[in-house]
Scaffold this motif. Structure first.
Motif, PDB file in Angstrom:
ATOM      1  N   LYS A  30      15.452   3.942  -5.846  1.00  0.00           N
ATOM      2  CA  LYS A  30      15.197   2.914  -6.859  1.00  0.00           C
ATOM      3  C   LYS A  30      14.212   3.360  -7.917  1.00  0.00           C
ATOM      4  O   LYS A  30      14.336   3.015  -9.097  1.00  0.00           O
ATOM      5  N   TRP A  31      13.201   4.113  -7.491  1.00  0.00           N
ATOM      6  CA  TRP A  31      12.140   4.516  -8.416  1.00  0.00           C
ATOM      7  C   TRP A  31      11.516   5.804  -7.916  1.00  0.00           C
ATOM      8  O   TRP A  31      11.176   5.923  -6.746  1.00  0.00           O
ATOM      9  N   VAL A  32      11.410   6.770  -8.813  1.00  0.00           N
ATOM     10  CA  VAL A  32      10.629   7.967  -8.536  1.00  0.00           C
ATOM     11  C   VAL A  32       9.612   8.096  -9.659  1.00  0.00           C
ATOM     12  O   VAL A  32       9.979   8.301 -10.819  1.00  0.00           O
ATOM     13  N   GLY A  33       8.365   7.916  -9.339  1.00  0.00           N
ATOM     14  CA  GLY A  33       7.321   7.977 -10.342  1.00  0.00           C
ATOM     15  C   GLY A  33       6.666   9.339 -10.400  1.00  0.00           C
ATOM     16  O   GLY A  33       7.116  10.309  -9.770  1.00  0.00           O
ATOM     17  N   GLU A  34       5.610   9.420 -11.186  1.00  0.00           N
ATOM     18  CA  GLU A  34       4.822  10.636 -11.310  1.00  0.00           C
ATOM     19  C   GLU A  34       3.388  10.313 -10.927  1.00  0.00           C
ATOM     20  O   GLU A  34       2.801   9.367 -11.442  1.00  0.00           O
ATOM     21  N   VAL A  35       2.846  11.091 -10.024  1.00  0.00           N
ATOM     22  CA  VAL A  35       1.483  10.870  -9.536  1.00  0.00           C
ATOM     23  C   VAL A  35       0.572  11.959 -10.103  1.00  0.00           C
ATOM     24  O   VAL A  35       0.904  13.147 -10.035  1.00  0.00           O
ATOM     25  N   LYS A  36      -0.561  11.523 -10.636  1.00  0.00           N
ATOM     26  CA  LYS A  36      -1.574  12.469 -11.084  1.00  0.00           C
ATOM     27  C   LYS A  36      -2.779  12.366 -10.169  1.00  0.00           C
ATOM     28  O   LYS A  36      -3.372  11.301 -10.019  1.00  0.00           O
ATOM     29  N   GLU A  65       0.898   2.308  -3.528  1.00  0.00           N
ATOM     30  CA  GLU A  65      -0.488   2.609  -3.916  1.00  0.00           C
ATOM     31  C   GLU A  65      -0.924   3.984  -3.421  1.00  0.00           C
ATOM     32  O   GLU A  65      -1.769   4.633  -4.030  1.00  0.00           O
ATOM     33  N   GLY A  66      -0.334   4.436  -2.318  1.00  0.00           N
ATOM     34  CA  GLY A  66      -0.651   5.756  -1.778  1.00  0.00           C
ATOM     35  C   GLY A  66       0.145   6.878  -2.411  1.00  0.00           C
ATOM     36  O   GLY A  66       0.032   8.026  -1.990  1.00  0.00           O
ATOM     37  N   GLY A  67       0.977   6.544  -3.417  1.00  0.00           N
ATOM     38  CA  GLY A  67       1.754   7.566  -4.109  1.00  0.00           C
ATOM     39  C   GLY A  67       3.099   7.858  -3.485  1.00  0.00           C
ATOM     40  O   GLY A  67       3.691   8.913  -3.725  1.00  0.00           O
ATOM     41  N   VAL A  68       3.633   6.904  -2.697  1.00  0.00           N
ATOM     42  CA  VAL A  68       4.915   7.071  -2.006  1.00  0.00           C
ATOM     43  C   VAL A  68       5.940   6.104  -2.603  1.00  0.00           C
ATOM     44  O   VAL A  68       5.632   4.929  -2.815  1.00  0.00           O
ATOM     45  N   SER A  69       7.166   6.586  -2.855  1.00  0.00           N
ATOM     46  CA  SER A  69       8.201   5.722  -3.421  1.00  0.00           C
ATOM     47  C   SER A  69       9.410   5.546  -2.510  1.00  0.00           C
ATOM     48  O   SER A  69      10.294   4.743  -2.799  1.00  0.00           O
ATOM     49  N   ILE A  70       9.464   6.286  -1.417  1.00  0.00           N
ATOM     50  CA  ILE A  70      10.548   6.115  -0.451  1.00  0.00           C
ATOM     51  C   ILE A  70       9.982   6.348   0.939  1.00  0.00           C
ATOM     52  O   ILE A  70       9.168   7.260   1.152  1.00  0.00           O
ATOM     53  N   CYS A  71      10.383   5.499   1.900  1.00  0.00           N
ATOM     54  CA  CYS A  71       9.866   5.663   3.262  1.00  0.00           C
ATOM     55  C   CYS A  71      10.922   5.268   4.281  1.00  0.00           C
ATOM     56  O   CYS A  71      11.797   4.441   4.011  1.00  0.00           O
ATOM     57  N   TYR A  72      10.813   5.883   5.439  1.00  0.00           N
ATOM     58  CA  TYR A  72      11.732   5.630   6.554  1.00  0.00           C
ATOM     59  C   TYR A  72      10.991   4.766   7.558  1.00  0.00           C
ATOM     60  O   TYR A  72       9.960   5.171   8.105  1.00  0.00           O
ATOM     61  N   VAL A  73      11.531   3.579   7.816  1.00  0.00           N
ATOM     62  CA  VAL A  73      10.795   2.521   8.502  1.00  0.00           C
ATOM     63  C   VAL A  73      11.139   2.497   9.991  1.00  0.00           C
ATOM     64  O   VAL A  73      12.318   2.469  10.376  1.00  0.00           O
ATOM     65  N   MET A  74      10.109   2.460  10.825  1.00  0.00           N
ATOM     66  CA  MET A  74      10.285   2.437  12.270  1.00  0.00           C
ATOM     67  C   MET A  74      10.642   1.038  12.768  1.00  0.00           C
ATOM     68  O   MET A  74      10.175   0.031  12.223  1.00  0.00           O
ATOM     69  N   PRO A  75      11.448   0.953  13.842  1.00  0.00           N
ATOM     70  CA  PRO A  75      11.981  -0.334  14.300  1.00  0.00           C
ATOM     71  C   PRO A  75      11.276  -0.944  15.504  1.00  0.00           C
ATOM     72  O   PRO A  75      11.781  -1.925  16.073  1.00  0.00           O
ATOM     73  N   ASN A  76      10.130  -0.410  15.928  1.00  0.00           N
ATOM     74  CA  ASN A  76       9.490  -0.908  17.160  1.00  0.00           C
ATOM     75  C   ASN A  76       8.604  -2.118  16.873  1.00  0.00           C
ATOM     76  O   ASN A  76       7.392  -2.095  17.050  1.00  0.00           O
ATOM     77  N   LEU A  77       9.264  -3.186  16.431  1.00  0.00           N
ATOM     78  CA  LEU A  77       8.582  -4.465  16.216  1.00  0.00           C
ATOM     79  C   LEU A  77       8.708  -5.299  17.484  1.00  0.00           C
ATOM     80  O   LEU A  77       9.180  -4.834  18.519  1.00  0.00           O
ATOM     81  N   ALA A  97       0.812  -1.223   0.000  1.00  0.00           N
ATOM     82  CA  ALA A  97       0.000   0.000   0.000  1.00  0.00           C
ATOM     83  C   ALA A  97       0.842   1.267   0.000  1.00  0.00           C
ATOM     84  O   ALA A  97       0.311   2.356  -0.260  1.00  0.00           O
ATOM     85  N   VAL A  98       2.155   1.149   0.284  1.00  0.00           N
ATOM     86  CA  VAL A  98       3.017   2.326   0.265  1.00  0.00           C
ATOM     87  C   VAL A  98       2.988   2.973  -1.116  1.00  0.00           C
ATOM     88  O   VAL A  98       2.694   4.161  -1.279  1.00  0.00           O
ATOM     89  N   ALA A 146      10.685  -7.649  -0.775  1.00  0.00           N
ATOM     90  CA  ALA A 146      10.016  -8.757  -1.459  1.00  0.00           C
ATOM     91  C   ALA A 146       8.542  -8.445  -1.681  1.00  0.00           C
ATOM     92  O   ALA A 146       7.941  -8.902  -2.665  1.00  0.00           O
ATOM     93  N   LEU A 147       7.962  -7.660  -0.801  1.00  0.00           N
ATOM     94  CA  LEU A 147       6.546  -7.307  -0.902  1.00  0.00           C
ATOM     95  C   LEU A 147       6.313  -6.083  -1.789  1.00  0.00           C
ATOM     96  O   LEU A 147       5.235  -5.937  -2.378  1.00  0.00           O
ATOM     97  N   SER A 148       7.298  -5.206  -1.872  1.00  0.00           N
ATOM     98  CA  SER A 148       7.148  -3.970  -2.651  1.00  0.00           C
ATOM     99  C   SER A 148       8.496  -3.614  -3.272  1.00  0.00           C
ATOM    100  O   SER A 148       9.220  -2.745  -2.756  1.00  0.00           O
ATOM    101  N   PRO A 149       8.863  -4.270  -4.379  1.00  0.00           N
ATOM    102  CA  PRO A 149      10.224  -4.157  -4.927  1.00  0.00           C
ATOM    103  C   PRO A 149      10.614  -2.759  -5.395  1.00  0.00           C
ATOM    104  O   PRO A 149      11.806  -2.420  -5.391  1.00  0.00           O
ATOM    105  N   LYS A 150       9.662  -1.928  -5.809  1.00  0.00           N
ATOM    106  CA  LYS A 150      10.014  -0.614  -6.351  1.00  0.00           C
ATOM    107  C   LYS A 150      10.332   0.418  -5.278  1.00  0.00           C
ATOM    108  O   LYS A 150      11.041   1.392  -5.533  1.00  0.00           O
TER     109      LYS A 150
END
Length: 349
Positions: free
Chosen positions: A300-306, A31-43, A28-29, A62-66
């Motif tokens: 890895k990927w920067v797309g264009e969102v409309k 799908e929401g128009g995001v291509s880079i994210c900083y992941v929190m470690p509180n698992l 869903a990352v 593996a779940l979101s290769p781009k």
């Protein structure tokens, strides 16, 4: 203006969870128009060393290769300067500090920052980022509660910055006018994330409304106004703190803290920013300022969102788990579930 075209966004604070919930959230990352994210470690267990961060990143990819995933470690007593140097070589971008007991999976969080100064020194030398959950634990004897825990933390932010002026520090998910003033008073190495939901909510919107409850909690109208007024400035950028929980854990007697925005980040932001006359700030806040602070290279990927102007209702729920997926199953109720949004993603290329 009925269409908006912009680069895919940068979400510099996100929770992607584990197991079957991770399987739903991670795709869903994009799908929401995001291509880079900083992941929190509180698992559970927390991501506390380099090997764990690398392994978790592989699961996400593996779940979101781009998508480009920037990884972080959980600040803990076992973390050493040598581990910081090892993590930096492996591409880990930062370390997240959680005060003890203030939010999800923070039971092993810290109570004093001084003992971590050797770690902060190594981080400064390696160019890593210190991410601060800016609250102190509630303490009735000291008149500390969720409404003033952030403001009482701010002296720690200032002290760390003065001790390590070249260390990049981010005050995460700011909620107060006091936090805005403090960040603006400090040097260029201090940045600040603001969430989607804190641009919309005040205390009345979460008191008794479990799906708007998060940590830190939304505060007063004047605090929301301060956040809205400052998002045009580069020191402040998007970090959604999107934190999904199964609906039964939000709706029970002890509601989990977290608001889920990942699948609809840009429609939420366009709708909310337009509501207070700030639609022109969307690209800088959501796409440019965070990348600049983190000095992002080799994405890895920067797309264009409309985005197109269209009134529609946010989904009531997102389901996870089920047939063919190992683990828990259930539903997650998103932010503004069933409520009208004014913008919709038409395409992502």
């Amino acid at each position: 203006m009925d269409t908006i075209t912009l680069p895919t966004a940068a979400d510099m604070h996100i929770h992607l969870r584990q197991g079957s919930l991770m399987t739903m959230v991670t795709p869903a990352v994009a799908e929401g128009g995001v291509s880079i994210c900083y992941v929190m470690p509180n698992l559970q267990p927390t991501i506390s060393n380099t090997e764990m961060a690398v392994a978790y990143k592989a699961e996400l990819e593996a779940l979101s290769p781009k998508v480009t995933f920037l990884m972080s470690l959980y600040l803990n007593p076992a973390l050493t300067p040598d581990e910081i140097r090892k993590a930096a070589k492996a591409g880990v971008r930062g370390v997240k500090s959680y005060p003890r007991g203030v939010t999800t999976n923070s039971e092993s969080g810290i109570e004093s920052y001084d003992i971590y100064y050797p770690v902060f020194q190594a981080m400064e030398e390696e160019g890593m980022v210190l991410n601060l959950h800016g609250e102190i634990p509630s303490d009735p004897d000291k008149n500390v509660c969720v409404m003033n825990a952030e403001e009482k933390f701010l002296s720690h932010l200032k002290d760390i910055h003065l001790a390590f002026p070249k260390l990049k520090i981010i005050l995460e998910h700011a909620t107060t006018e006091a936090a805005v003033k403090m960040v603006k008073s400090l040097g260029d190495t201090v940045g600040c994330t603001i969430t989607v939901h804190h641009l919309q909510l005040i205390v009345d919107d979460w008191a008794g409304k479990c799906h708007n409850f998060c940590k830190p909690v939304a505060k007063y109208p004047s605090d929301r106004a301060a956040l809205r007024n400052v998002i045009k400035e580069g020191k402040f950028f998007l970090g959604t703190d999107s934190a999904p929980h199964p609906s039964h854990r939000k709706e029970g007697p002890d509601s989990c803290a977290g608001v889920f925005t990942t699948p609809l980040v840009l429609p939420y932001l366009a709708t909310i920013l337009e509501s207070f006359g700030a639609l022109d700030r969307l690209r800088g806040f959501a796409c440019d300022f965070g990348r600049a602070f983190y000095e992002v290279k080799n994405e890895k990927w920067v797309g264009e969102v409309k985005l197109v102007r269209e009134e529609w209702n946010a989904p009531q729920k997102y389901s996870f788990g089920g047939e063919g997926i190992v683990g828990e199953k259930g539903d997650v109720v998103p932010f503004m579930a069933g409520k009208p949004l004014g913008w919709k993603i038409a395409s992502i290329n």
